[in-house]
Design an enzyme around this catalytic site. Structure first.
Site, mmCIF file in Angstrom:
data_model
loop_
_atom_site.group_PDB
_atom_site.id
_atom_site.type_symbol
_atom_site.label_atom_id
_atom_site.label_comp_id
_atom_site.label_asym_id
_atom_site.label_seq_id
_atom_site.Cartn_x
_atom_site.Cartn_y
_atom_site.Cartn_z
ATOM 1 N N GLU A 277 0.886 -1.259 0.046
ATOM 2 C CA GLU A 277 0.095 -0.012 -0.032
ATOM 3 C C GLU A 277 0.961 1.262 -0.055
ATOM 4 O O GLU A 277 0.593 2.270 -0.837
ATOM 5 C CB GLU A 277 -0.884 0.079 1.124
ATOM 6 C CG GLU A 277 -1.953 1.043 1.083
ATOM 7 C CD GLU A 277 -3.234 0.505 1.930
ATOM 8 O OE1 GLU A 277 -4.219 -0.255 1.596
ATOM 9 O OE2 GLU A 277 -3.014 0.825 3.462
ATOM 10 N N GLU A 280 2.218 1.556 -3.518
ATOM 11 C CA GLU A 280 1.075 2.032 -4.276
ATOM 12 C C GLU A 280 0.716 3.617 -3.993
ATOM 13 O O GLU A 280 0.726 4.247 -5.074
ATOM 14 C CB GLU A 280 -0.197 1.115 -4.032
ATOM 15 C CG GLU A 280 -1.461 1.571 -5.189
ATOM 16 C CD GLU A 280 -2.487 0.851 -4.558
ATOM 17 O OE1 GLU A 280 -2.530 -0.102 -3.861
ATOM 18 O OE2 GLU A 280 -3.536 1.220 -5.420
ATOM 19 N N CYS A 297 -8.217 -2.190 3.574
ATOM 20 C CA CYS A 297 -8.204 -3.473 4.261
ATOM 21 C C CYS A 297 -9.353 -3.900 5.036
ATOM 22 O O CYS A 297 -9.579 -4.809 5.472
ATOM 23 C CB CYS A 297 -7.152 -3.247 5.224
ATOM 24 S SG CYS A 297 -7.151 -1.675 6.054
ATOM 25 N N SER A 317 -7.383 1.914 -2.839
ATOM 26 C CA SER A 317 -5.811 0.920 -2.966
ATOM 27 C C SER A 317 -6.507 -0.408 -3.474
ATOM 28 O O SER A 317 -7.366 -0.874 -3.041
ATOM 29 C CB SER A 317 -5.449 0.735 -1.661
ATOM 30 O OG SER A 317 -4.338 -0.382 -1.699
ATOM 31 N N LYS A 356 -15.442 -9.922 7.519
ATOM 32 C CA LYS A 356 -14.594 -10.871 6.820
ATOM 33 C C LYS A 356 -15.393 -12.124 6.233
ATOM 34 O O LYS A 356 -14.507 -12.993 5.686
ATOM 35 C CB LYS A 356 -13.329 -10.919 7.641
ATOM 36 C CG LYS A 356 -12.399 -9.761 7.456
ATOM 37 C CD LYS A 356 -11.163 -9.890 8.129
ATOM 38 C CE LYS A 356 -10.133 -8.806 7.851
ATOM 39 N NZ LYS A 356 -10.057 -7.441 8.057
ATOM 40 N N GLU A 359 -16.301 -11.254 3.182
ATOM 41 C CA GLU A 359 -15.119 -11.244 2.337
ATOM 42 C C GLU A 359 -14.692 -12.529 1.467
ATOM 43 O O GLU A 359 -14.373 -12.508 0.627
ATOM 44 C CB GLU A 359 -14.025 -10.507 2.923
ATOM 45 C CG GLU A 359 -12.795 -10.134 2.201
ATOM 46 C CD GLU A 359 -11.725 -9.558 2.976
ATOM 47 O OE1 GLU A 359 -11.509 -10.082 3.907
ATOM 48 O OE2 GLU A 359 -11.157 -8.424 2.422
ATOM 49 N N GLU A 364 -13.647 -12.853 -6.557
ATOM 50 C CA GLU A 364 -12.489 -11.852 -7.102
ATOM 51 C C GLU A 364 -11.175 -12.344 -6.152
ATOM 52 O O GLU A 364 -10.019 -11.829 -6.514
ATOM 53 C CB GLU A 364 -12.751 -10.435 -7.233
ATOM 54 C CG GLU A 364 -13.141 -9.604 -6.070
ATOM 55 C CD GLU A 364 -14.552 -9.653 -5.775
ATOM 56 O OE1 GLU A 364 -15.270 -10.553 -6.237
ATOM 57 O OE2 GLU A 364 -14.864 -8.655 -5.274
ATOM 58 N N CYS A 496 -10.759 -2.032 14.186
ATOM 59 C CA CYS A 496 -11.141 -3.428 14.372
ATOM 60 C C CYS A 496 -11.329 -3.897 15.875
ATOM 61 O O CYS A 496 -11.823 -4.936 16.275
ATOM 62 C CB CYS A 496 -9.969 -4.459 13.856
ATOM 63 S SG CYS A 496 -9.968 -3.995 12.143
HETATM 64 S S1 SF4 Z 1 -13.538 -5.367 12.424
HETATM 65 FE FE1 SF4 Z 1 -14.711 -3.533 11.616
HETATM 66 S S2 SF4 Z 1 -13.054 -2.148 10.927
HETATM 67 FE FE2 SF4 Z 1 -12.016 -3.951 11.320
HETATM 68 S S3 SF4 Z 1 -12.032 -4.733 9.121
HETATM 69 FE FE3 SF4 Z 1 -13.715 -5.654 9.990
HETATM 70 S S4 SF4 Z 1 -15.434 -4.143 9.470
HETATM 71 FE FE4 SF4 Z 1 -13.639 -3.183 9.492
#
Ligand code: SF4
Ligand code: SF4
Ligand code: SF4
Length: 571
Positions: A277, A280, A297, A317, A356, A359, A364, A496
């Protein structure tokens, strides 16, 4: 200041304070359910009713203002009877499957029912079971357990996403999305802020625990865990340790006791993200690329941008998140190095985050991660395995992905990604002696701004946490009022460390300390104690570029570590 007495205790608080705020100063506990500091204050659940001179009947302490000379009583027979009845009425429509509930022993309603000797069935039971919505990759809703406190709705509205709300009237009233669609079919960003706001078991993450146990006992699978930066600062709370205790060593020991598994450190690929990053960013600045560049991220933020601000997607990014970089490296480089077939390696990420979970389903990103479990799910697995967490000796991560920098660790707090990237960008442009600490971007102010001279160039940065703050920054950029070079966005307030997969913390603790600040401090302490402070310094990063990736933004990096984004409709 206003002077009053609470249960005979004299207290002086600023004019405009509520009785609840004054009670906190007097160290008197008043129970709450719908109130959540910083999220919602509506006085609807009636748990915080108190007697106060000058008031007609009982008043809700969370919204009722103090006045000079007021005398408040918080535990009279009338007050206690009212609270007991309130709980019994709530229980009359609540699915009381407490023994197997995800929140059993950690449920705010269960705790209050015990405290007030509430009878489960005083008003009968209305077990008209409502459908469970479990189509989302991240969040499950069981409205038969919902107590209509609307904390989840307020949390989602604070995120300016607003895909849930009360529907219908009277006994038919439920929380859900418009037109009865599943959360999975809305523009929910999977942040899980509704889940951590919920006082009962009506909202929880989509669990992957059974899949992970299955892989651990499968002789054909080699199982590797890796733990996200913030988990070390929060997992201990699930075992009764004080908020802000760094339990990295115990966490590693506990994971290794779950079975024949390896445990790696995701801070390593937080470092890798920074390498890519920061380069970049410099590439965009030097070659007239699209700026401001936004961090990428946080999958909650990425999905928010895809739904609500697709015009800014070229600004994101192209770096994958540390989770996805780690899994891609494990299924390629690590498998080659260890002679493991990629299909036999089962990769489990331990994350603070419900987003996540979504995710890992994105095509992709290559489907390199097999399971993503939250801090809460890891705690549950440790308990299921009968491990005495609090008394574990500290363990060490496995090689070669164990040692990371302090920059990788602070990724877990708002401003951490920005500071980590600035450390490496300053080094690339300025060489040895470049600054290490960029304290202006730390802390819990909603939007933080700073201007730095990096290698002779001026870099204007902004950091936003919580999507409501992100929206403000985006609108200011759109209208031309603000001009930045680099912007960090984390979907969760505080980043997080306050993610939707972190341990549940009861309202009375959340209302008395700033979780975000206390948890973040554990990461900043970890950073200051680290041998390596910058991402570019660590042996793991040196090894990865030397043996596999070549150089930042090189061909292999582009194949494995970078991604694309897709505009999505709003629902
Ligand atoms: S915990 Fe919240 S701030 Fe951290 S990556 Fe997941 S959604 Fe984003
Ligand atoms: S996960 Fe986040 S966006 Fe989705 S409903 Fe909950 S608070 Fe709203
Ligand atoms: S789902 Fe939870 S937070 Fe939302 S209204 Fe129901 S009980 Fe309250």
């Amino acid at each position: 200041m206003v002077n009053l007495k609470i249960n005979g205790i004299e207290v002086s608080v600023p004019e405009g304070s509520t009785i609840l705020q004054a009670a906190k100063v007097a160290n008197v506990r008043i129970p709450t359910l719908c109130y959540l500091k910083g999220v919602q204050c509506v006085g609807s659940c009636r748990m915080c009713l108190v007697e106060a001179t000058g008031a007609r009947g009982l008043v809700a302490a969370c919204v009722y203002p103090v006045s000079e000379g007021m005398e408040v009583r918080t535990n009279t027979p009338k007050v206690r009877k009212s609270r007991k009845t309130t709980i019994e009425l709530i229980l009359s429509t609540h699915k009381k499957k407490c023994l197997s509930c995800v929140r059993s022993m950690n449920c705010e309603l269960q705790k209050l029912a015990l405290e007030y000797n509430a009878e489960e069935d005083r008003f009968g039971t209305d077990h008209d079971l409502k459908p469970i919505d479990d189509l989302s990759a991240s969040v499950v809703r069981d409205n038969s357990k919902c107590i209509m406190c609307t904390r989840c709705v307020a949390a989602c509205n604070l995120q300016t996403v607003g895909v849930i709300g009360p529907k219908h009237r009277g006994y038919a009233k439920v929380i859900g999305s418009p037109f009865d669609v599943s959360l999975a079919h809305t523009s929910c960003v999977n942040c899980g802020q509704c889940v951590v706001a919920c006082p009962v078991g009506a909202l929880y993450e989509k669990s992957n625990i059974a899949d992970v146990w299955g892989a651990i006992v499968n002789p054909e699978k080699k199982v590797v865990f890796f733990t996200a930066p913030s988990v070390k600062a929060t997992l201990g709370e699930a075992f009764g340790l004080p908020v802000g205790t760094n339990v990295e060593g115990k966490m590693v020991s506990a994971i290794k006791q779950l079975g024949d598994v390896k445990c790696f450190n995701m801070d390593v690929t937080a470092d890798l993200t920074i390498m890519e990053e920061a380069h970049e960013l410099l590439h965009r600045i030097m070659n007239g690329g699209v700026t401001p560049m936004f961090t990428s991220c946080c999958p909650g933020w990425v999905k928010f941008a895809e739904h609500y601000y697709p015009e800014f997607l070229p600004n994101l990014s192209t770096c994958k998140s540390p989770q996805e970089m780690f899994s891609a490296v494990l299924k390629t480089y690590y498998c080659q190095k260890e002679g493991i077939k990629p299909e036999n390696l089962y990769v489990v990420s331990v994350i603070p985050c419900t987003a996540k979970k979504f995710e890992i389903t994105r095509d992709e990103l290559g489907h390199y991660t097999d399971a993503a479990i939250t801090t809460r799910e890891l705690a549950k697995m440790i308990k299921e395995a009968g491990i005495d967490f609090a008394n574990l000796a500290d363990g060490e991560y496995d090689t070669p992905f164990g040692v990371a920098s302090g920059a990788g660790a602070i990724f877990g707090a708002t401003g951490g990604v920005m500071e980590a990237a600035l450390r490496t960008a300053a080094y690339v442009l300025g060489g040895k002696g470049a600054p290490i600490e960029f304290k202006e971007v730390r802390g819990v102010r909603g939007v933080k701004e700073a201007e730095y001279t990096v290698g002779g160039s001026t870099v204007k940065v902004a950091v936003a946490h919580g999507l409501g703050n992100a929206r403000k920054v985006l609108e200011q950029i759109k209208s031309g009022k603000k001009d930045y070079t680099f912007v960090e966005v984390m979907a969760c307030p505080g980043g997080c460390i306050n993610g939707g997969g972190q341990p549940y913390v009861h309202d009375e603790i959340r209302n008395s300390i700033d979780l975000k600040t206390v948890r973040a401090q554990a990461l900043y302490d970890h950073d200051s104690d680290s041998k390596y402070r910058c991402s570019h310094e660590t042996p793991a990063i040196e090894m990865l570029y030397k043996e596999f990736l070549g150089k930042p933004l090189g061909e292999r990096s582009h194949q494995l570590l970078h991604t694309t984004y897709t505009p999505r409709d709003k629902y």
